[in-house]
Design a protein around this motif. Structure first.
Motif, PDB file in Angstrom:
ATOM      1  N   LYS A 350       0.824  -1.210   0.000  1.00 30.50           N
ATOM      2  CA  LYS A 350       0.000   0.000   0.000  1.00 30.50           C
ATOM      3  C   LYS A 350       0.860   1.263   0.000  1.00 30.50           C
ATOM      4  N   SER A 351       2.039   1.191   0.657  1.00 35.59           N
ATOM      5  CA  SER A 351       2.906   2.374   0.709  1.00 35.59           C
ATOM      6  C   SER A 351       3.464   2.721  -0.667  1.00 35.59           C
ATOM      7  N   VAL A 352       3.575   1.721  -1.566  1.00 37.17           N
ATOM      8  CA  VAL A 352       4.031   1.995  -2.933  1.00 37.17           C
ATOM      9  C   VAL A 352       2.996   2.852  -3.655  1.00 37.17           C
ATOM     10  N   LEU A 353       1.744   2.447  -3.560  1.00 37.59           N
ATOM     11  CA  LEU A 353       0.693   3.245  -4.187  1.00 37.59           C
ATOM     12  C   LEU A 353       0.522   4.584  -3.474  1.00 37.59           C
ATOM     13  N   ALA A 354       0.778   4.616  -2.166  1.00 36.81           N
ATOM     14  CA  ALA A 354       0.701   5.885  -1.442  1.00 36.81           C
ATOM     15  C   ALA A 354       1.750   6.864  -1.971  1.00 36.81           C
ATOM     16  N   GLY A 355       2.967   6.373  -2.192  1.00 32.67           N
ATOM     17  CA  GLY A 355       4.007   7.234  -2.763  1.00 32.67           C
ATOM     18  C   GLY A 355       3.615   7.738  -4.133  1.00 32.67           C
ATOM     19  N   LEU A 356       3.034   6.831  -4.943  1.00 35.87           N
ATOM     20  CA  LEU A 356       2.570   7.218  -6.274  1.00 35.87           C
ATOM     21  C   LEU A 356       1.505   8.307  -6.173  1.00 35.87           C
ATOM     22  N   LEU A 357       0.547   8.163  -5.255  1.00 36.93           N
ATOM     23  CA  LEU A 357      -0.548   9.117  -5.124  1.00 36.93           C
ATOM     24  C   LEU A 357      -0.097  10.446  -4.518  1.00 36.93           C
ATOM     25  N   VAL A 358       0.901  10.412  -3.651  1.00 35.77           N
ATOM     26  CA  VAL A 358       1.438  11.670  -3.130  1.00 35.77           C
ATOM     27  C   VAL A 358       1.992  12.517  -4.273  1.00 35.77           C
ATOM     28  N   VAL A 359       2.718  11.876  -5.188  1.00 32.50           N
ATOM     29  CA  VAL A 359       3.261  12.605  -6.344  1.00 32.50           C
ATOM     30  C   VAL A 359       2.129  13.091  -7.246  1.00 32.50           C
TER      31      VAL A 359
END
Length: 743
Positions: A350-359
């Motif tokens: 989930k943190s991978v997609l979180a990083g993607l969504l932060v950008v």
């Protein structure tokens, strides 16, 4: 027997591409583009589902439906649709308030409403929303997403409101999980740095690389970050929506919010995509029907709402797509992945997609939009809309922004500029009134008029496009009082609104072309007093404008050019040369002729005075279309008519007729351009007069000693276009010819 040949033009459309050509284009362009778009859409669809709090499969369903349904039915050939960040906030709020199944029902209802929008042909009305509000709305959504997902990036869980996400952030930083944070930070680093990698590497989409690297890293590093969970394949996630259990007012408002945001975002994306390619333009009504159909299907299948997405659409265009087949195939690839490779999705932290969504969220806040809002004076609207979206909710934020934008627009439209100042040392005063003059301007108007000293001569310059009865009455009453105290008031109405028409009916905004047509249009229906009526109009509207220029010329003239043209009433030298008083020393005669040196005293005197005494820098000969003198020459009227003043004068034009019949190069150039015989002779006549001027001793000396320029023009009355004429040909005059026409 005679044969009739039909030479009328036919409007036959070029034949479309054959089936083989379409197949070749699909394989060469659309297929590769669809794969690139699929690779971009996949991680974004998963991330948006996570950010919305919806089932993971809902993002994949929406991506499939967006590609297949909108791709087939939409009005934008190269736009790619799917789940978008723009609806993340409202979807999350809907799920929190009504639950997932009811949110699917809301998506269905919003789709039906979009179809109604499209069938009602009101799609373009959605484009009337102030762009600054749309930009700020997207930025507010971006800030909200980033605040939510930064908690997931740090190993925690997002909260329900932006205020809570902001207040709980310090505590979350103190309890971050290292494994989640590291893989998320790597994703952010790759996303940010991807723009600087070599072009050949950038063929691979950055989001896909970031998600792949982050997932592999999570499998290698110690720890056990939370991962996505999908129960079965995408087909197992399909389920019918559920009707609300009540609170239908809130449901209806959410439906309207879904429909409006999805429609506006899709239409604005389509407009942006149209600017990226040269193919067919978007059919906006059809696009809304396509988007509505997709939301209807997506909601029925258990998917997220669908909109046109600029990121995927721009990728589609840049990848070389030529038709809607690319968007359709991208949906098919997402479906294939969701069915066959669902196990791969479950390995993504989930943190991978979180990083993607932060950008993605941060990228929705565009510095260019902020700078544009600052330049256009809309920064307050931008800031208020963002704050409303982030700390209230999306609909309230947008409504607040729209109301502020409308209030700002109203203030800009109704405001008026009023100023009063003395004109030099003459004792005269100029009162300028610009803009929209209504009762709202009365306080400013009265305070400014009070500055004018009693007994002064005053010119009131009205450059207004709207004048109501209250403002007009205030001006007239002030003028009466000022004149009763010994002063004078002259109203100069150079705007589009007129004081004389204020009492004729309700106030109306004047037509912008009105004053220009009043100056340039010929007299119509002025009767026997046309000259005096024209002088009165000049005094009313334009005398005060030219007065300062004429005042500078009262002791002498310094014209730039001697302008020799025909006496024809349709030729207005100052209009076709965009010149003013004192610019042209004009000589007019029948046929714009320059008799040989010594053959005509009048023309000789004008030439000597302009070239020798005034020192003009240019001598211009201007002919025109439909010239009566040239028509008389072609009909030999000047030869057969008994001796008269006209026939004697036109004898000076016989050399032009002889050169025309001998095949002058200017005649050939005019014929090639499609001009008739009279026009050809008129142009040849200009060329011959140029040659005569070149042989004149006075002109020849001025050319040699101070660079006098001799030029030729031809005025085509029907098109109001002016051509350059030389001794050898003709040419168009454009803005790049501002230095003058070559002689």
């Amino acid at each position: 027997m005679s044969t009739t040949v039909d030479t009328s033009p036919r409007s036959t459309a070029p034949p479309g591409p054959s089936r083989a050509e379409r197949r070749a284009s699909l394989i060469r362009y659309d297929l590769p583009a669809s794969i690139v778009v699929f690779l971009v859409a996949l991680p974004l669809s998963l991330g948006i589902a996570v950010a919305s709090g919806a089932p993971i499969a809902a993002g994949l369903i929406a991506a499939v439906v967006g590609g297949l349904v909108v791709g087939a039915l939409g009005g934008a050939r190269l736009q790619v649709s799917g789940p978008a960040a723009g609806l993340t906030v409202v979807v999350a709020a809907s799920i929190s308030e009504f639950g997932w199944k009811t949110t699917c029902f809301i998506t269905v209802a919003a789709g039906l409403l979009q179809i109604v929008f499209g069938l009602s042909r009101i799609a373009r009305a959605a484009l009337a929303i102030a762009p600054v509000v749309v930009h700020a709305m997207l930025a507010g959504i971006g800030v909200t997403i980033a605040l939510q997902q930064v908690h997931v990036l740090l190993g925690g869980a997002s909260h329900s409101t932006a205020a809570e996400n902001l207040s709980e952030l310090p505590g979350q930083l103190l309890h971050l999980r290292g494994d989640d944070f590291i893989v998320g930070a790597v994703v952010i680093a790759i996303m940010v740095a991807w723009r600087w990698v070599p072009q050949r590497v950038r063929i691979i989409p950055g989001p896909l690389v970031a998600v792949a690297v982050g997932t592999v890293l999570s499998l290698v590093l110690p720890g056990n970050p939370a991962r996505l969970a999908i129960d079965g394949s995408v087909f197992d996630a399909i389920g019918l929506p559920q009707l609300p259990n009540g609170n239908w007012g809130a449901v209806a408002m959410t439906v309207l919010t879904f429909a409006l945001i999805a429609s506006v975002e899709s239409l604005l994306s389509a407009v942006a995509v149209d600017k990226m390619h040269t193919g067919p333009r978007t059919d906006f009504d059809r696009e809304l029907v396509g988007q509505g159909s997709a939301n209807l299907v997506s909601g029925l299948l258990g998917g997220l709402p669908v909109t046109g997405v600029i990121v995927r659409s721009a990728t589609n265009v840049q990848a070389g797509a030529r038709s809607r087949a690319s968007a359709i195939m991208h949906g098919f690839w997402v479906l294939l992945f969701a069915v066959v490779l669902v196990g791969v999705v479950e390995q993504i932290p989930k943190s991978v997609l979180a990083g993607l969504l932060v950008v993605v969220g941060v990228q929705l806040v565009k510095i260019g939009h902020i700078r544009l809002a600052r330049r256009t004076g809309d920064l307050a609207v931008y800031a208020v809309t963002i704050l409303g979206v982030v700390f209230a909710n999306l609909l309230e934020g947008v409504l607040i922004g729209l109301m502020l934008a409308f209030a700002l627009l109203l203030w800009r439209v109704v405001r008026v500029s009023v100023h009063a100042a003395p004109l030099g040392e003459s004792g005269r005063w100029l009162v300028g009134i610009d803009g929209t003059c209504t009762f709202l301007a009365l306080p400013k108007l009265s305070s400014t008029l009070a500055k004018v000293p009693a007994g002064a001569e005053v010119v009131v310059e009205l450059s207004v496009d709207f004048l109501d009865h209250a403002a007009c009455e205030a001006l007239q009453e002030w003028a009466r009082q000022h004149e009763s105290n010994g002063g004078t008031v002259e109203f100069a109405e150079i705007g589009t609104a007129r004081m004389a028409s204020v009492l004729d009916g309700p106030p109306r905004r004047g037509k912008a072309r009105g004053p220009l047509e009043e100056v340039l249009a010929p007299w119509r229906d002025r009767g026997a007093h046309a000259i005096t009526a024209g002088v009165a109009a000049y005094h009313r509207a334009h005398a005060h404008v030219v007065r300062p220029h004429l005042d500078e010329l009262r002791d002498g003239q310094d014209p730039d050019s001697l302008f020799l043209t025909c006496a024809d009433s349709r030729i207005v030298p100052n209009v076709i040369t965009h010149s003013g008083p004192g610019d042209l020393f004009t000589v007019r005669n029948v046929g714009n002729l320059v008799p040989a040196h010594g053959a005509d005293v009048s023309t000789e005197a004008a030439l000597e005075f302009a070239v020798d005494k005034l020192g003009v820098r240019t001598v211009v000969v201007c002919g025109h279309s439909g010239c009566g003198a040239m028509q008389a020459l072609l009909r030999d009227d000047a030869v057969t008519t008994p001796a008269s003043g006209l026939s004697n004068w036109l004898a000076h034009a016989h050399p032009s007729l002889d050169r025309y019949r001998a095949g002058h190069p200017v005649a050939a150039a005019a014929a090639a351009a499609g001009y008739d015989e009279v026009a050809q002779l008129s142009m040849v006549n200009v060329a011959v007069q140029l040659e005569t001027l070149a042989d004149h001793p006075l002109v020849r000396r001025a050319v040699r000693e101070r660079g006098l320029v001799v030029s030729g023009l031809y005025f085509d009355i029907a098109t109001a276009r002016v051509l350059s004429v030389t001794t050898t040909g003709i040419a168009e005059i454009t803005d790049i010819d501002r230095a003058g026409v070559a002689g």
